[in-house]
Scaffold this motif. Structure first.
Motif, PDB file in Angstrom:
ATOM      1  N   THR A 110       0.952  -1.213  -0.221  1.00 44.60           N
ATOM      2  CA  THR A 110      -0.003   0.161  -0.234  1.00 44.60           C
ATOM      3  C   THR A 110       0.960   1.245  -0.071  1.00 44.60           C
ATOM      4  OG1 THR A 110       0.031   0.089   2.056  1.00 44.60           O
ATOM      5  CG2 THR A 110      -1.799  -1.625   1.436  1.00 44.60           C
ATOM      6  N   LYS A 111       0.147   2.233   0.083  1.00 52.34           N
ATOM      7  CA  LYS A 111       0.604   3.928  -0.163  1.00 52.34           C
ATOM      8  C   LYS A 111       2.177   3.913   1.260  1.00 52.34           C
ATOM      9  CE  LYS A 111      -1.949   5.698  -3.132  1.00 52.34           C
ATOM     10  NZ  LYS A 111      -2.683   7.209  -3.538  1.00 52.34           N
ATOM     11  N   ARG A 112       0.752   3.137   1.637  1.00 54.50           N
ATOM     12  CA  ARG A 112       1.990   3.956   3.151  1.00 54.50           C
ATOM     13  C   ARG A 112       2.958   3.006   4.211  1.00 54.50           C
ATOM     14  NH1 ARG A 112      -2.747   6.931   6.692  1.00 54.50           N
ATOM     15  NH2 ARG A 112      -2.916   8.649   5.466  1.00 54.50           N
ATOM     16  N   SER A 113       3.203   0.893   2.696  1.00 52.08           N
ATOM     17  CA  SER A 113       3.341   0.098   3.774  1.00 52.08           C
ATOM     18  C   SER A 113       5.095   0.946   3.364  1.00 52.08           C
ATOM     19  CB  SER A 113       3.431  -1.339   2.891  1.00 52.08           C
ATOM     20  OG  SER A 113       2.388  -1.694   2.422  1.00 52.08           O
ATOM     21  N   ILE A 114       5.953   0.050   4.289  1.00 51.69           N
ATOM     22  CA  ILE A 114       7.311   1.224   4.818  1.00 51.69           C
ATOM     23  C   ILE A 114       8.387  -0.352   3.867  1.00 51.69           C
ATOM     24  CG2 ILE A 114       9.389   1.430   6.088  1.00 51.69           C
ATOM     25  CD1 ILE A 114       7.086   2.787   8.150  1.00 51.69           C
ATOM     26  N   VAL A 115       7.933  -1.633   3.275  1.00 53.05           N
ATOM     27  CA  VAL A 115       8.561  -2.745   3.415  1.00 53.05           C
ATOM     28  C   VAL A 115       8.588  -2.734   2.077  1.00 53.05           C
ATOM     29  CG1 VAL A 115       8.981  -5.063   3.139  1.00 53.05           C
ATOM     30  CG2 VAL A 115       8.107  -4.076   5.588  1.00 53.05           C
ATOM     31  N   LYS A 116       9.836  -2.253   0.951  1.00 47.42           N
ATOM     32  CA  LYS A 116       9.714  -2.942  -0.032  1.00 47.42           C
ATOM     33  C   LYS A 116      10.100  -4.151  -0.465  1.00 47.42           C
ATOM     34  CE  LYS A 116       7.812   1.180  -0.056  1.00 47.42           C
ATOM     35  NZ  LYS A 116       6.394   1.550  -0.863  1.00 47.42           N
ATOM     36  N   LEU A 117       9.687  -4.574  -1.474  1.00 41.65           N
ATOM     37  CA  LEU A 117      10.018  -5.791  -1.528  1.00 41.65           C
ATOM     38  C   LEU A 117      10.764  -5.820  -3.235  1.00 41.65           C
ATOM     39  CD1 LEU A 117       7.760  -9.019   0.453  1.00 41.65           C
ATOM     40  CD2 LEU A 117      10.154  -7.928   1.223  1.00 41.65           C
ATOM     41  N   SER A 149      -0.178 -15.821  -1.155  1.00 39.88           N
ATOM     42  CA  SER A 149       0.176 -15.634  -2.406  1.00 39.88           C
ATOM     43  C   SER A 149       1.009 -14.585  -2.349  1.00 39.88           C
ATOM     44  CB  SER A 149      -1.133 -14.720  -2.745  1.00 39.88           C
ATOM     45  OG  SER A 149      -1.020 -13.206  -2.691  1.00 39.88           O
ATOM     46  N   SER A 150       1.363 -13.791  -3.659  1.00 43.94           N
ATOM     47  CA  SER A 150       2.706 -13.320  -4.486  1.00 43.94           C
ATOM     48  C   SER A 150       1.920 -11.569  -3.722  1.00 43.94           C
ATOM     49  CB  SER A 150       2.266 -13.129  -5.647  1.00 43.94           C
ATOM     50  OG  SER A 150       3.466 -14.204  -6.122  1.00 43.94           O
ATOM     51  N   VAL A 151       2.865 -11.234  -3.469  1.00 45.27           N
ATOM     52  CA  VAL A 151       2.733  -9.770  -3.214  1.00 45.27           C
ATOM     53  C   VAL A 151       1.761  -8.601  -4.324  1.00 45.27           C
ATOM     54  CG1 VAL A 151       3.514  -7.586  -2.193  1.00 45.27           C
ATOM     55  CG2 VAL A 151       4.600  -9.263  -1.595  1.00 45.27           C
ATOM     56  N   MET A 152       0.550  -8.024  -3.841  1.00 44.33           N
ATOM     57  CA  MET A 152      -0.188  -7.160  -4.677  1.00 44.33           C
ATOM     58  C   MET A 152      -0.214  -6.178  -4.044  1.00 44.33           C
ATOM     59  SD  MET A 152      -3.750  -9.929  -5.257  1.00 44.33           S
ATOM     60  CE  MET A 152      -3.537 -11.275  -5.705  1.00 44.33           C
ATOM     61  N   SER A 153      -0.117  -4.860  -5.127  1.00 42.18           N
ATOM     62  CA  SER A 153      -0.777  -3.829  -5.031  1.00 42.18           C
ATOM     63  C   SER A 153      -1.535  -3.925  -5.159  1.00 42.18           C
ATOM     64  CB  SER A 153      -0.588  -3.376  -6.801  1.00 42.18           C
ATOM     65  OG  SER A 153      -0.981  -3.216  -7.249  1.00 42.18           O
ATOM     66  N   PHE A 154      -2.390  -2.568  -4.323  1.00 40.28           N
ATOM     67  CA  PHE A 154      -3.705  -2.373  -3.498  1.00 40.28           C
ATOM     68  C   PHE A 154      -4.405  -2.142  -4.432  1.00 40.28           C
ATOM     69  CE2 PHE A 154      -7.460   0.219  -1.824  1.00 40.28           C
ATOM     70  CZ  PHE A 154      -7.669  -0.042  -0.120  1.00 40.28           C
ATOM     71  N   LYS A 155      -4.432  -1.596  -6.097  1.00 38.47           N
ATOM     72  CA  LYS A 155      -5.476  -2.252  -6.992  1.00 38.47           C
ATOM     73  C   LYS A 155      -5.659  -3.466  -7.628  1.00 38.47           C
ATOM     74  CE  LYS A 155      -4.780   3.026  -8.975  1.00 38.47           C
ATOM     75  NZ  LYS A 155      -4.696   3.324 -10.289  1.00 38.47           N
ATOM     76  N   GLU A 156      -4.421  -4.427  -7.781  1.00 36.56           N
ATOM     77  CA  GLU A 156      -4.550  -5.765  -7.845  1.00 36.56           C
ATOM     78  C   GLU A 156      -5.251  -6.032  -6.588  1.00 36.56           C
ATOM     79  OE1 GLU A 156      -0.707  -5.810 -10.077  1.00 36.56           O
ATOM     80  OE2 GLU A 156      -0.132  -6.549  -8.024  1.00 36.56           O
ATOM     81  N   ILE A 195     -11.075  -9.605   3.471  1.00 41.81           N
ATOM     82  CA  ILE A 195     -10.929  -8.862   4.898  1.00 41.81           C
ATOM     83  C   ILE A 195      -9.567  -7.873   4.916  1.00 41.81           C
ATOM     84  CG2 ILE A 195     -10.087  -8.054   7.485  1.00 41.81           C
ATOM     85  CD1 ILE A 195     -11.315 -10.685   7.347  1.00 41.81           C
ATOM     86  N   PHE A 196      -9.247  -6.686   4.788  1.00 39.78           N
ATOM     87  CA  PHE A 196      -8.760  -5.604   4.152  1.00 39.78           C
ATOM     88  C   PHE A 196      -8.196  -5.355   5.359  1.00 39.78           C
ATOM     89  CE2 PHE A 196     -10.500  -6.257   0.122  1.00 39.78           C
ATOM     90  CZ  PHE A 196      -9.658  -6.082  -1.269  1.00 39.78           C
ATOM     91  N   ILE A 197      -6.902  -4.809   5.537  1.00 44.06           N
ATOM     92  CA  ILE A 197      -5.899  -4.385   6.609  1.00 44.06           C
ATOM     93  C   ILE A 197      -4.806  -3.451   6.267  1.00 44.06           C
ATOM     94  CG2 ILE A 197      -4.838  -5.063   8.806  1.00 44.06           C
ATOM     95  CD1 ILE A 197      -7.819  -5.871   8.917  1.00 44.06           C
ATOM     96  N   GLY A 202      -2.029   2.718   8.349  1.00 50.84           N
ATOM     97  CA  GLY A 202      -3.252   2.333   8.065  1.00 50.84           C
ATOM     98  C   GLY A 202      -3.224   3.617   6.856  1.00 50.84           C
ATOM     99  N   PHE A 203      -4.511   2.759   5.891  1.00 49.80           N
ATOM    100  CA  PHE A 203      -4.842   2.909   4.729  1.00 49.80           C
ATOM    101  C   PHE A 203      -4.255   4.285   4.507  1.00 49.80           C
ATOM    102  CE2 PHE A 203      -6.938  -0.991   4.825  1.00 49.80           C
ATOM    103  CZ  PHE A 203      -6.319  -2.106   4.007  1.00 49.80           C
ATOM    104  N   ASP A 204      -4.059   4.818   3.570  1.00 45.90           N
ATOM    105  CA  ASP A 204      -4.269   6.835   2.189  1.00 45.90           C
ATOM    106  C   ASP A 204      -5.637   7.144   2.239  1.00 45.90           C
ATOM    107  OD1 ASP A 204      -2.392   8.563   1.346  1.00 45.90           O
ATOM    108  OD2 ASP A 204      -3.816   8.378   0.103  1.00 45.90           O
TER     109      ASP A 204
END
Length: 246
Positions: A110-117, A149-156, A195-197, A202-204
């Motif tokens: 998500t936009k506020r996710s600090i972790v980038k893989l 699953s594999s990591v998805m973007s929020f839109k995906e 369920i979206f967490i 939090g979410f933008d």
């Protein structure tokens, strides 16, 4: 009683063979003996009570005593879309979500996710997370191993959840615990649930807007602000109570 999963092709008429890493674990770590009983689940979701009948060079052969009718799964498939958290929090979230009955865990960037893989790190993480899911499934006597699953973007993630029956997003600005209670109590068995967490922070606001436009309903989990590693598990716990009670 030990619990193991096997591929469907390892289930034969009257017996089941445990091979690979589980064979090594049974023979060399647990030092299993002929006559000991095991609970074995096939990848198709069938459960068998078995007794070790022979220790072969490459397999533990188990006699099928009975096929159990007990259903270890929730009556609804719950998909946990978890915003990527920091550190090793995802490991704990997956472990506990599997214990509580989640059908699939979907990591979401998500936009506020600090972790980038990157691709290499993601493959390693997914492998590790799937192993944690399998271990938790064995411990909690699940009939299946929930997929990570594999990591998805929020839109995906929103697109993936489009066909699911119930879609909720716990949100600190949502009002009215009564609305959450009524929504949960009226969920019919067999309905799929998303369920979206959000991650830390939090979410933008734009993500909340997109979620609502896509039919995902904001709900409150109470007056307190919950950490990302708490919110999904709290939601799952509420759903378990409702789904297994009704």
């Amino acid at each position: 009683m030990y619990h193991f999963f096997v591929e469907d092709e390892n289930v034969f008429e009257g017996h089941i063979d445990i091979t690979g890493n589980d064979y090594n674990h049974l023979k060399n770590v647990l030092r299993i003996r002929v006559g000991e009983e095991l609970l074995i689940s096939s990848k198709a979701g069938d459960n068998y009570m078995c007794k070790v009948s022979e220790l072969k060079e490459d397999a533990v052969e188990c006699e099928i005593l009975s096929k159990t009718d007990y259903d270890y799964e929730l009556p609804s498939k719950i998909y946990l879309f978890q915003g990527l958290p920091k550190s090793d929090k995802m490991e704990m979230i997956i472990q506990k979500a599997v214990e509580l009955g989640a059908y699939e865990i979907i990591p979401v960037a998500t936009k506020r996710s600090i972790v980038k893989l990157d691709a290499k790190k993601e493959a390693s993480k997914i492998s590790r997370w799937q192993a944690i899911s399998e271990s938790a499934a064995k411990q909690s006597k699940r009939s299946i191993i929930p997929n990570v699953s594999s990591v998805m973007s929020f839109k995906e993630a929103i697109k993936y959840a489009a066909s699911m029956d119930i879609k909720i997003i716990p949100y600190e600005n949502a009002k009215g615990m009564q609305g959450t209670r009524e929504l949960f109590m009226n969920i019919e068995k067999g309905k799929s649930i998303a369920i979206f967490i959000g991650p830390e922070g939090g979410f933008d606001e734009s993500e909340i807007e997109l979620a609502m436009e896509s039919g995902i309903q904001p709900v409150t989990l109470g007056k307190r602000i919950l950490r990302t590693e708490t919110a999904g598990l709290a939601t799952l716990s509420m759903l378990v109570f409702v789904l297994e009670e009704n």
